[in-house]
Design a protein around this motif. Structure first.
Motif, PDB file in Angstrom:
ATOM      1  N   THR A  15       3.035  -1.199  -2.878  1.00 18.93           N
ATOM      2  CA  THR A  15       3.372  -1.542  -4.259  1.00 18.93           C
ATOM      3  C   THR A  15       4.197  -0.407  -4.848  1.00 18.93           C
ATOM      4  N   ALA A  16       4.899  -0.736  -5.930  1.00 20.48           N
ATOM      5  CA  ALA A  16       5.682   0.259  -6.654  1.00 20.48           C
ATOM      6  C   ALA A  16       5.379   0.098  -8.135  1.00 20.48           C
ATOM      7  N   SER A  17       5.040   1.205  -8.785  1.00 22.37           N
ATOM      8  CA  SER A  17       4.718   1.224 -10.207  1.00 22.37           C
ATOM      9  C   SER A  17       5.533   2.301 -10.886  1.00 22.37           C
ATOM     10  N   GLY A  18       5.710   2.162 -12.203  1.00 16.77           N
ATOM     11  CA  GLY A  18       6.537   3.148 -12.876  1.00 16.77           C
ATOM     12  C   GLY A  18       6.093   3.489 -14.279  1.00 16.77           C
ATOM     13  N   PHE A  19       6.036   4.789 -14.540  1.00 16.13           N
ATOM     14  CA  PHE A  19       5.909   5.253 -15.914  1.00 16.13           C
ATOM     15  C   PHE A  19       7.277   5.081 -16.560  1.00 16.13           C
ATOM     16  N   VAL A  20       7.314   4.395 -17.693  1.00 16.04           N
ATOM     17  CA  VAL A  20       8.554   4.220 -18.442  1.00 16.04           C
ATOM     18  C   VAL A  20       8.443   5.108 -19.679  1.00 16.04           C
ATOM     19  N   GLY A  48      12.344  -7.006   2.206  1.00 10.86           N
ATOM     20  CA  GLY A  48      13.751  -6.661   2.071  1.00 10.86           C
ATOM     21  C   GLY A  48      14.068  -5.714   0.923  1.00 10.86           C
ATOM     22  N   GLU A  49      13.079  -5.361   0.110  1.00 13.89           N
ATOM     23  CA  GLU A  49      13.295  -4.458  -1.024  1.00 13.89           C
ATOM     24  C   GLU A  49      12.958  -3.018  -0.654  1.00 13.89           C
ATOM     25  N   THR A  50      13.667  -2.098  -1.268  1.00 15.25           N
ATOM     26  CA  THR A  50      13.248  -0.704  -1.206  1.00 15.25           C
ATOM     27  C   THR A  50      12.275  -0.479  -2.364  1.00 15.25           C
ATOM     28  N   PRO A  51      11.462   0.554  -2.297  1.00 13.65           N
ATOM     29  CA  PRO A  51      10.584   0.858  -3.434  1.00 13.65           C
ATOM     30  C   PRO A  51      11.370   1.122  -4.718  1.00 13.65           C
ATOM     31  N   VAL A  84      22.693   5.459   6.069  1.00 16.35           N
ATOM     32  CA  VAL A  84      21.454   6.100   5.620  1.00 16.35           C
ATOM     33  C   VAL A  84      21.615   6.430   4.138  1.00 16.35           C
ATOM     34  N   THR A  85      20.725   5.895   3.334  1.00 18.45           N
ATOM     35  CA  THR A  85      20.720   6.216   1.912  1.00 18.45           C
ATOM     36  C   THR A  85      19.448   6.991   1.589  1.00 18.45           C
ATOM     37  N   VAL A  86      19.471   7.680   0.488  1.00 19.11           N
ATOM     38  CA  VAL A  86      18.327   8.488   0.074  1.00 19.11           C
ATOM     39  C   VAL A  86      17.659   7.802  -1.117  1.00 19.11           C
ATOM     40  N   LEU A  87      16.361   7.620  -1.011  1.00 21.81           N
ATOM     41  CA  LEU A  87      15.587   7.010  -2.081  1.00 21.81           C
ATOM     42  C   LEU A  87      14.975   8.093  -2.958  1.00 21.81           C
ATOM     43  N   HIS A  88      14.538   7.675  -4.143  1.00 24.63           N
ATOM     44  CA  HIS A  88      13.865   8.607  -5.053  1.00 24.63           C
ATOM     45  C   HIS A  88      12.486   8.967  -4.520  1.00 24.63           C
ATOM     46  N   GLN A  89      12.136  10.212  -4.696  1.00 24.01           N
ATOM     47  CA  GLN A  89      10.798  10.657  -4.309  1.00 24.01           C
ATOM     48  C   GLN A  89       9.807  10.187  -5.366  1.00 24.01           C
ATOM     49  N   PRO A  90       8.711   9.542  -4.967  1.00 27.91           N
ATOM     50  CA  PRO A  90       7.706   9.116  -5.962  1.00 27.91           C
ATOM     51  C   PRO A  90       7.077  10.309  -6.680  1.00 27.91           C
ATOM     52  N   TYR A  91       6.667  10.076  -7.899  1.00 32.44           N
ATOM     53  CA  TYR A  91       5.941  11.081  -8.681  1.00 32.44           C
ATOM     54  C   TYR A  91       4.562  11.328  -8.067  1.00 32.44           C
ATOM     55  N   ARG A  92       3.906  10.247  -7.703  1.00 35.80           N
ATOM     56  CA  ARG A  92       2.601  10.283  -7.027  1.00 35.80           C
ATOM     57  C   ARG A  92       2.520   9.085  -6.091  1.00 35.80           C
ATOM     58  N   ILE A  93       1.606   9.165  -5.115  1.00 36.25           N
ATOM     59  CA  ILE A  93       1.309   8.036  -4.228  1.00 36.25           C
ATOM     60  C   ILE A  93      -0.206   7.920  -4.168  1.00 36.25           C
ATOM     61  N   LEU A  94      -0.720   6.732  -4.461  1.00 36.74           N
ATOM     62  CA  LEU A  94      -2.164   6.499  -4.434  1.00 36.74           C
ATOM     63  C   LEU A  94      -2.493   5.366  -3.482  1.00 36.74           C
ATOM     64  N   LEU A 108      -1.012   0.592  -1.470  1.00 40.22           N
ATOM     65  CA  LEU A 108      -0.389   1.891  -1.274  1.00 40.22           C
ATOM     66  C   LEU A 108       0.675   1.969  -2.361  1.00 40.22           C
ATOM     67  N   ASP A 109       0.293   2.577  -3.483  1.00 42.04           N
ATOM     68  CA  ASP A 109       1.089   2.519  -4.706  1.00 42.04           C
ATOM     69  C   ASP A 109       2.017   3.719  -4.818  1.00 42.04           C
ATOM     70  N   LEU A 110       3.307   3.455  -4.733  1.00 44.59           N
ATOM     71  CA  LEU A 110       4.341   4.471  -4.925  1.00 44.59           C
ATOM     72  C   LEU A 110       4.650   4.483  -6.421  1.00 44.59           C
ATOM     73  N   ILE A 111       4.339   5.584  -7.068  1.00 41.73           N
ATOM     74  CA  ILE A 111       4.419   5.668  -8.524  1.00 41.73           C
ATOM     75  C   ILE A 111       5.633   6.512  -8.906  1.00 41.73           C
ATOM     76  N   TYR A 112       6.504   5.936  -9.716  1.00 42.04           N
ATOM     77  CA  TYR A 112       7.756   6.582 -10.108  1.00 42.04           C
ATOM     78  C   TYR A 112       7.745   6.906 -11.593  1.00 42.04           C
ATOM     79  N   VAL A 113       8.679   7.768 -11.988  1.00 45.81           N
ATOM     80  CA  VAL A 113       8.935   8.033 -13.393  1.00 45.81           C
ATOM     81  C   VAL A 113      10.311   7.464 -13.694  1.00 45.81           C
ATOM     82  N   THR A 114      10.396   6.719 -14.791  1.00 48.35           N
ATOM     83  CA  THR A 114      11.660   6.126 -15.199  1.00 48.35           C
ATOM     84  C   THR A 114      11.912   6.448 -16.665  1.00 48.35           C
ATOM     85  N   ALA A 115      13.162   6.262 -17.074  1.00 44.47           N
ATOM     86  CA  ALA A 115      13.556   6.573 -18.442  1.00 44.47           C
ATOM     87  C   ALA A 115      14.248   5.382 -19.085  1.00 44.47           C
TER      88      ALA A 115
END
Length: 170
Positions: A15-20, A48-51, A84-94, A108-115
């Motif tokens: 899963t992918a979650s984000g602080f906005v 087919g999606e990236t995080p 090869v592309t580079v993805l954003h590093q998650p803020y946390r992974i739980l 397996l939650d990849l947690i991102y920070v967004t603005a």
């Protein structure tokens, strides 16, 4: 003798979650109807999606907000010739146990920070209760204890808020 669940054999779903966050030092939270707690937007990463794509899609579907990912990306590792592309590093992974009536599993939650520059949530959205909160306003919200700790850490992380300001001012 009672049956015990061998959790080591359970499925794990990415899963992918984000602080906005916005430059006014406010955080977007959603009220999760089934769990009766406040959380960030997020959901399953689809085939087919990236995080990176999944978290932005989930934020938009649930809130109507087009957020921008912030955080580290080591662009020197990208390679156009070999695709090869580079993805954003998650803020946390739980790794979170989910006691679902359809069958228990883990996220397996990849947690991102967004603005975002927004301070309110558009009317056209999937989730009924969603809004931006200051840190003080989050104190009275019902949250899981570990989520509250993470919320407090984000609010205390000046480097994150500096990145939010830089991303929105671009």
């Amino acid at each position: 003798m009672t049956d015990t669940l061998d959790r080591s054999q359970l499925d794990r779903h990415f899963t992918a979650s984000g602080f906005v966050l916005n430059p006014e030092r406010e955080m977007l939270l959603l009220h999760h109807r089934k769990l009766d707690v406040w959380l960030y937007p997020g959901g399953h990463i689809e085939q087919g999606e990236t995080p990176d794509v999944a978290v932005l899609r989930e934020i938009f579907e649930e809130t109507g907000i087009r957020a921008h990912l912030i955080g580290e990306r080591d662009e020197e590792l990208a390679d156009v010739e070999t695709d090869v592309t580079v993805l954003h590093q998650p803020y946390r992974i739980l790794c979170e146990y989910i006691n679902d009536k359809r069958g228990p599993h883990y996220h397996l939650d990849l947690i991102y920070v967004t603005a975002t520059e927004l301070r309110s949530v558009p009317d056209n959205r999937e989730v009924e209760h969603a809004r931006f909160f200051t840190q003080k306003e989050t104190a009275n919200l019902k949250m899981f204890p570990n989520f509250r700790r993470m919320v407090d850490r984000v609010f205390a992380d000046d480097a994150v808020w500096d990145m939010v300001g830089m991303k929105v001012s671009k």
